[in-house]
Design an enzyme around this catalytic site. Structure first.
Site, mmCIF file in Angstrom:
data_model
loop_
_atom_site.group_PDB
_atom_site.id
_atom_site.type_symbol
_atom_site.label_atom_id
_atom_site.label_comp_id
_atom_site.label_asym_id
_atom_site.label_seq_id
_atom_site.Cartn_x
_atom_site.Cartn_y
_atom_site.Cartn_z
ATOM 1 N N SER A 125 53.830 35.732 -11.754
ATOM 2 C CA SER A 125 54.192 35.288 -13.094
ATOM 3 C C SER A 125 55.076 36.363 -13.721
ATOM 4 O O SER A 125 54.927 37.548 -13.412
ATOM 5 C CB SER A 125 52.914 35.096 -13.916
ATOM 6 O OG SER A 125 53.230 34.592 -15.194
ATOM 7 N N ALA A 126 55.999 35.933 -14.595
ATOM 8 C CA ALA A 126 56.970 36.899 -15.135
ATOM 9 C C ALA A 126 56.524 37.566 -16.430
ATOM 10 O O ALA A 126 56.946 38.682 -16.731
ATOM 11 C CB ALA A 126 58.308 36.199 -15.369
ATOM 12 N N ASN A 175 42.182 40.546 -13.340
ATOM 13 C CA ASN A 175 42.827 40.693 -14.654
ATOM 14 C C ASN A 175 41.939 41.375 -15.686
ATOM 15 O O ASN A 175 42.435 41.882 -16.689
ATOM 16 C CB ASN A 175 43.267 39.326 -15.178
ATOM 17 C CG ASN A 175 42.185 38.287 -15.069
ATOM 18 O OD1 ASN A 175 41.733 37.963 -13.973
ATOM 19 N ND2 ASN A 175 41.728 37.780 -16.190
ATOM 20 N N GLY A 224 51.803 31.370 -13.547
ATOM 21 C CA GLY A 224 50.704 31.634 -12.622
ATOM 22 C C GLY A 224 49.732 30.472 -12.543
ATOM 23 O O GLY A 224 49.238 30.120 -11.463
ATOM 24 N N CYS A 241 36.526 32.319 -25.050
ATOM 25 C CA CYS A 241 35.913 31.756 -26.246
ATOM 26 C C CYS A 241 35.797 30.254 -26.030
ATOM 27 O O CYS A 241 36.789 29.543 -25.967
ATOM 28 C CB CYS A 241 36.800 32.059 -27.446
ATOM 29 S SG CYS A 241 35.985 31.693 -28.984
HETATM 30 C C1 LIG Z 1 45.010 36.796 -12.616
HETATM 31 C C2 LIG Z 1 45.733 35.761 -13.403
HETATM 32 N N1 LIG Z 1 46.031 34.600 -12.837
HETATM 33 C C3 LIG Z 1 46.702 33.634 -13.487
HETATM 34 C C4 LIG Z 1 47.098 33.815 -14.790
HETATM 35 C C5 LIG Z 1 47.860 32.736 -15.478
HETATM 36 O O1 LIG Z 1 49.235 33.027 -15.460
HETATM 37 P P1 LIG Z 1 50.232 32.295 -16.479
HETATM 38 O O2 LIG Z 1 49.902 32.797 -17.841
HETATM 39 O O3 LIG Z 1 51.600 32.684 -16.011
HETATM 40 O O4 LIG Z 1 49.988 30.834 -16.328
HETATM 41 C C6 LIG Z 1 46.796 35.014 -15.441
HETATM 42 C C7 LIG Z 1 47.171 35.217 -16.863
HETATM 43 O O5 LIG Z 1 46.424 35.776 -17.647
HETATM 44 C C8 LIG Z 1 46.111 36.022 -14.728
HETATM 45 O O6 LIG Z 1 45.788 37.190 -15.291
#
Ligand SMILES: Cc1ncc(COP(=O)(O)O)c(C=O)c1O
Length: 376
Positions: free
Chosen positions: A193-194, A147, A69, A322
């Site tokens: 993302s997987a 998230n 992602g 953090c």
């Molecule tokens: C909303 C969101 N975008 C992007 C990411 C990043 O994805 P990746 O861990 O596959 O790089 C996350 C991962 O926590 C996410 O929750």
């Protein structure tokens, strides 16, 4: 351990692992090679691409594999502004993941201005603000669901208000959890993302709508139709497709189960812990996240809550990054107008298809005891 941090990552399913292993053992060919070993790898990748594409109602040629992602988000922002020159300015939601906010900030230092779109107290982008913006040659990046809180943004309504922009959505938290149809949403780009859906880490996908002249941000060999150079990680790609396929096939059942656990957690918290505020609304959110903060946060230390939960064998998180050893308040909760202290003392439960009623009951009982203890 009771693992309730599935929005951070999930356990890889056995079936996913089984599908991946042959590509790490005998099937180690480079998909660009012309001999049999390479051709077999190519077929596996293209089958996986078709699976991912059909899970979001896209065409296989619209799917590019990336490392996750984070890379998909960075690539869209940088390529749209720099390599592809599709836009001169950027709008991003205030509650975006740092994988959007950080590159946006960096691009602003390179002379590409960005505007932060404010959200209301539920975390929804305020639509009056959108309507009043000048959107010529703009890339708008609004996440599908948040998230930390699970709140889903009304992307198709945003698209209707901003018909002339390039629209990107970070769908890392919705991919495989709620139905996604790129046509209905009206997006030009979509990040997936997987590892949030029981697939492997280090593999992500980027939907790029057909017809867009998208130039690679990452260059080298001409892999991924010149959109993302680098030898394709066949095993990860196969694993991502199996995870996606399973998530889509089982979506209704998983969703019902996860929502019932989240609803149970909400009710138990209401029954057992006073002075709480839910940052996840009852409707309009993904089925697996519940974020709660404490109204008397000045008497509670968010970090201490999480550490005590950990000592009791419960893995939960808050959204606070953090930084340099000190916990910063969640930028998501701050953008929603929560006070500084409260934004530091939130707890996010994020469940998966594998969690149970017993785990939720135990976790809430322990959270209640910790909070009462800290309150003295
Ligand atoms: C909303 C969101 N975008 C992007 C990411 C990043 O994805 P990746 O861990 O596959 O790089 C996350 C991962 O926590 C996410 O929750």
């Amino acid at each position: 351990m009771i693992y309730l941090d599935n929005s951070a990552t999930t356990q890889v399913d056995e079936e996913v692992l089984d599908a991946m292993l042959p590509w790490l053992r005998g099937g180690y060919g480079n998909a660009s090679s012309i001999y049999k070993l390479g051709r077999e790898a190519r077929v596996a990748i293209e089958d996986a691409r078709t699976t991912i594409a059909s899970s979001i109602n896209a065409h296989p040629a619209e799917i590019t594999f990336t490392s996750g992602g984070t890379e998909s988000n960075n690539t869209v922002l940088r390529s749209c502004l720099i390599e592809s020159r599709l836009a001169d300015a950027l709008y991003v939601g205030a509650t975006e993941h740092h994988a959007i906010l950080a590159p946006a900030e960096e691009l602003s230092h390179q002379g590409y201005p960005y505007t932060v779109l404010p959200v209301d107290s539920d975390g929804l982008i305020s639509q009056d603000v959108l309507a009043s913006h000048n959107t010529r040659r703009t890339l708008v990046s609004v996440m599908h669901a948040n998230n930390e809180t699970g709140v889903i943004q009304p992307l198709s309504e945003i698209r209707a208000l901003m018909s002339d922009v390039y629209l990107h959505s970070d769908a890392v938290q919705t991919f495989g959890k709620i139905p996604i149809d790129v046509e209905t949403l009206g997006v030009d780009f979509l990040t997936m993302s997987a590892h949030k859906i029981h697939g492997p880490k280090g593999i992500g996908m980027l939907f790029i709508k057909k017809g867009i002249d998208f130039k690679a941000h990452q260059q080298g060999g001409g892999q991924e139709r010149n959109r993302r150079a680098g030898t394709e990680p066949v095993a990860l790609i196969v694993g991502a497709a199996v995870a996606a396929q399973r998530a889509v096939t089982e979506m209704e059942r998983r969703s019902t189960h996860m929502r019932s656990l989240v609803d149970l957690a909400r009710q138990l918290i209401i029954d057992q812990i006073s002075q709480v505020r839910f940052n996840t609304p009852i409707t309009g959110c993904v089925p697996n996240i519940l974020n709660v903060s404490f109204v008397d946060a000045d008497r509670l230390d968010g970090e201490a809550i999480l550490q005590s939960m950990d000592m009791h064998g419960i893995a939960v998180s808050n959204g606070s990054a953090c930084v340099s050893g000190s916990v910063q308040p969640s930028h998501v909760l701050r953008a929603m107008g929560r006070p500084h202290r409260e934004a530091k003392a939130a707890v996010r439960f994020s469940v998966s298809k594998d969690n149970t009623i017993e785990e939720i009951t135990q976790a809430v009982a322990i959270l209640g005891a910790i909070v009462r203890d800290l309150r003295g």
